[in-house]
Scaffold this active site. Structure first.
Site, PDB file in Angstrom:
ATOM      1  N   PRO A  11     -14.438  -7.904   5.946  1.00  0.00           N
ATOM      2  CA  PRO A  11     -14.617  -8.777   7.103  1.00  0.00           C
ATOM      3  C   PRO A  11     -15.204  -8.084   8.333  1.00  0.00           C
ATOM      4  O   PRO A  11     -14.913  -6.928   8.599  1.00  0.00           O
ATOM      5  CB  PRO A  11     -13.197  -9.275   7.403  1.00  0.00           C
ATOM      6  CG  PRO A  11     -12.296  -8.308   6.738  1.00  0.00           C
ATOM      7  CD  PRO A  11     -13.038  -7.812   5.534  1.00  0.00           C
ATOM      8  N   ASN A  12     -16.024  -8.865   9.026  1.00  0.00           N
ATOM      9  CA  ASN A  12     -16.658  -8.491  10.301  1.00  0.00           C
ATOM     10  C   ASN A  12     -17.817  -7.502  10.146  1.00  0.00           C
ATOM     11  O   ASN A  12     -18.516  -7.220  11.122  1.00  0.00           O
ATOM     12  CB  ASN A  12     -15.625  -7.936  11.309  1.00  0.00           C
ATOM     13  CG  ASN A  12     -14.522  -8.942  11.586  1.00  0.00           C
ATOM     14  OD1 ASN A  12     -14.822 -10.052  12.011  1.00  0.00           O
ATOM     15  ND2 ASN A  12     -13.274  -8.595  11.330  1.00  0.00           N
ATOM     16  N   ARG A  19     -21.324  -5.389  16.718  1.00  0.00           N
ATOM     17  CA  ARG A  19     -19.881  -5.280  16.879  1.00  0.00           C
ATOM     18  C   ARG A  19     -19.507  -3.865  17.317  1.00  0.00           C
ATOM     19  O   ARG A  19     -19.753  -2.898  16.594  1.00  0.00           O
ATOM     20  CB  ARG A  19     -19.277  -5.567  15.504  1.00  0.00           C
ATOM     21  CG  ARG A  19     -17.849  -5.259  15.353  1.00  0.00           C
ATOM     22  CD  ARG A  19     -17.477  -5.182  13.874  1.00  0.00           C
ATOM     23  NE  ARG A  19     -16.046  -5.066  13.764  1.00  0.00           N
ATOM     24  CZ  ARG A  19     -15.432  -4.529  12.735  1.00  0.00           C
ATOM     25  NH1 ARG A  19     -16.107  -4.095  11.695  1.00  0.00           N
ATOM     26  NH2 ARG A  19     -14.130  -4.444  12.724  1.00  0.00           N
ATOM     27  N   TYR A  24     -19.092   1.646  15.782  1.00  0.00           N
ATOM     28  CA  TYR A  24     -19.728   1.463  14.465  1.00  0.00           C
ATOM     29  C   TYR A  24     -21.233   1.714  14.468  1.00  0.00           C
ATOM     30  O   TYR A  24     -21.866   1.643  13.413  1.00  0.00           O
ATOM     31  CB  TYR A  24     -19.435   0.048  13.946  1.00  0.00           C
ATOM     32  CG  TYR A  24     -17.957  -0.212  13.759  1.00  0.00           C
ATOM     33  CD1 TYR A  24     -17.231   0.482  12.795  1.00  0.00           C
ATOM     34  CD2 TYR A  24     -17.269  -1.136  14.554  1.00  0.00           C
ATOM     35  CE1 TYR A  24     -15.872   0.263  12.621  1.00  0.00           C
ATOM     36  CE2 TYR A  24     -15.912  -1.359  14.389  1.00  0.00           C
ATOM     37  CZ  TYR A  24     -15.221  -0.659  13.427  1.00  0.00           C
ATOM     38  OH  TYR A  24     -13.874  -0.873  13.258  1.00  0.00           O
ATOM     39  N   ASN A  75     -16.119  -0.769   1.328  1.00  0.00           N
ATOM     40  CA  ASN A  75     -15.572  -0.673   2.679  1.00  0.00           C
ATOM     41  C   ASN A  75     -14.792  -1.974   2.892  1.00  0.00           C
ATOM     42  O   ASN A  75     -15.376  -3.000   3.251  1.00  0.00           O
ATOM     43  CB  ASN A  75     -16.676  -0.538   3.728  1.00  0.00           C
ATOM     44  CG  ASN A  75     -16.086  -0.393   5.128  1.00  0.00           C
ATOM     45  OD1 ASN A  75     -14.881  -0.591   5.322  1.00  0.00           O
ATOM     46  ND2 ASN A  75     -16.913  -0.054   6.103  1.00  0.00           N
ATOM     47  N   ALA A  78     -10.918  -4.404   7.613  1.00  0.00           N
ATOM     48  CA  ALA A  78      -9.507  -4.581   7.988  1.00  0.00           C
ATOM     49  C   ALA A  78      -8.601  -4.819   6.774  1.00  0.00           C
ATOM     50  O   ALA A  78      -7.398  -4.521   6.831  1.00  0.00           O
ATOM     51  CB  ALA A  78      -9.381  -5.732   8.979  1.00  0.00           C
ATOM     52  N   GLU A  99     -14.083   4.778  -1.506  1.00  0.00           N
ATOM     53  CA  GLU A  99     -13.763   3.997  -0.300  1.00  0.00           C
ATOM     54  C   GLU A  99     -14.549   4.574   0.882  1.00  0.00           C
ATOM     55  O   GLU A  99     -14.583   5.795   1.051  1.00  0.00           O
ATOM     56  CB  GLU A  99     -12.248   4.123  -0.051  1.00  0.00           C
ATOM     57  CG  GLU A  99     -11.733   3.446   1.193  1.00  0.00           C
ATOM     58  CD  GLU A  99     -10.221   3.682   1.367  1.00  0.00           C
ATOM     59  OE1 GLU A  99      -9.548   4.203   0.444  1.00  0.00           O
ATOM     60  OE2 GLU A  99      -9.724   3.355   2.463  1.00  0.00           O
ATOM     61  N   HIS A 101     -15.359   4.294   5.134  1.00  0.00           N
ATOM     62  CA  HIS A 101     -15.161   3.770   6.484  1.00  0.00           C
ATOM     63  C   HIS A 101     -16.199   4.396   7.396  1.00  0.00           C
ATOM     64  O   HIS A 101     -16.374   5.624   7.376  1.00  0.00           O
ATOM     65  CB  HIS A 101     -13.754   4.070   7.003  1.00  0.00           C
ATOM     66  CG  HIS A 101     -12.717   3.451   6.136  1.00  0.00           C
ATOM     67  ND1 HIS A 101     -12.492   2.099   6.126  1.00  0.00           N
ATOM     68  CD2 HIS A 101     -11.930   3.983   5.182  1.00  0.00           C
ATOM     69  CE1 HIS A 101     -11.570   1.832   5.221  1.00  0.00           C
ATOM     70  NE2 HIS A 101     -11.219   2.950   4.629  1.00  0.00           N
ATOM     71  N   ARG A 108      -8.174   6.910  15.058  1.00  0.00           N
ATOM     72  CA  ARG A 108      -8.016   5.643  15.775  1.00  0.00           C
ATOM     73  C   ARG A 108      -6.543   5.196  15.777  1.00  0.00           C
ATOM     74  O   ARG A 108      -5.648   6.017  15.574  1.00  0.00           O
ATOM     75  CB  ARG A 108      -8.957   4.607  15.142  1.00  0.00           C
ATOM     76  CG  ARG A 108     -10.428   5.055  15.226  1.00  0.00           C
ATOM     77  CD  ARG A 108     -11.368   4.042  14.641  1.00  0.00           C
ATOM     78  NE  ARG A 108     -11.318   2.779  15.376  1.00  0.00           N
ATOM     79  CZ  ARG A 108     -11.822   1.635  14.899  1.00  0.00           C
ATOM     80  NH1 ARG A 108     -12.416   1.605  13.699  1.00  0.00           N
ATOM     81  NH2 ARG A 108     -11.743   0.530  15.621  1.00  0.00           N
TER      82      ARG A 108
HETATM   83  C1  DQA Z   1     -13.652   0.154   9.102  1.00  0.00           C
HETATM   84  C2  DQA Z   1     -12.357   0.612   9.759  1.00  0.00           C
HETATM   85  C3  DQA Z   1     -11.316  -0.485   9.731  1.00  0.00           C
HETATM   86  O1  DQA Z   1     -10.103  -0.045  10.330  1.00  0.00           O
HETATM   87  C4  DQA Z   1     -11.816  -1.696  10.499  1.00  0.00           C
HETATM   88  O2  DQA Z   1     -10.885  -2.756  10.416  1.00  0.00           O
HETATM   89  C5  DQA Z   1     -13.164  -2.128  10.080  1.00  0.00           C
HETATM   90  C6  DQA Z   1     -14.167  -1.141   9.726  1.00  0.00           C
HETATM   91  C7  DQA Z   1     -14.775   1.201   9.230  1.00  0.00           C
HETATM   92  O3  DQA Z   1     -15.759   1.067   8.513  1.00  0.00           O
HETATM   93  O4  DQA Z   1     -14.671   2.138  10.034  1.00  0.00           O
HETATM   94  O5  DQA Z   1     -13.481  -3.313  10.123  1.00  0.00           O
HETATM   95  O6  DQA Z   1     -13.414  -0.041   7.716  1.00  0.00           O
END
Ligand code: DQA
Length: 149
Positions: A11-12, A19, A24, A75, A78, A99, A101, A108
């Site tokens: 998501p997002n 964003r 990011y 990825n 959240a 995985e 990020h 964080r």
């Molecule tokens: C994320 C880190 C997560 O904590 C966050 O909710 C994201 C992006 C990252 O790519 O750094 O949406 O996965």
């Protein structure tokens, strides 16, 4: 084993580039996909690249990957920190899982320090920006070959 890899985004991440760019970066998800497709060509790997804001869609793609793919880069965004369902789905997948990020989640908020998915992942990349996707794809491509041998 298939030379097909799935790259799955939670998501997002459709808003990447707009964003919180201080966290990011400015690259969009389309930029990430373009770079990954160029690398996949070089690595002779077929690629499916997906993003969803819906947990069930990510689970369905993992199920699809079970049937046709050799490896997964994910990825979960959240959902990393909340989803036992995505972990359970990944546990049904036999190939390598990496995985990713974009940000260094360990630097964080504390709620980002725990990942359900890390309990299944063969490797974790965090804090390398969007370059992390390419590093993950290289690793998955290598592991797909090694597991074949
Ligand atoms: C994320 C880190 C997560 O904590 C966050 O909710 C994201 C992006 C990252 O790519 O750094 O949406 O996965």
């Amino acid at each position: 084993m298939s030379r097909l890899a799935f790259i799955l985004n939670g998501p997002n991440l459709n808003l990447l580039g707009k964003r919180q760019p201080h966290i990011y970066g400015h690259e969009t998800l389309a930029d990430v996909e373009k770079d990954c497709r160029a690398l996949a060509k070089e690595l002779k790997v077929d690629l499916r690249f997906h993003q969803s804001n819906r947990e069930y869609e990510i689970i369905d793609w993992v199920h699809e990957a079970r049937e046709i793919a050799g490896g997964i880069v994910i990825n979960p965004a959240a959902f990393t920190h909340t989803s036992v369902a995505i972990l359970d789905a990944l546990n049904t997948f036999e190939g390598p899982v990496i995985e990713v990020h974009i940000s260094n989640v360990h630097k964080r908020e504390e709620f980002r320090h725990h990942s359900f998915v890390s309990g299944r992942a063969d490797g974790v990349i965090a804090g390398f920006g969007t370059q992390g996707y390419q590093l993950a794809l290289r690793r998955v491509a290598r592991l797909m070959v090694e597991k074949k041998a």
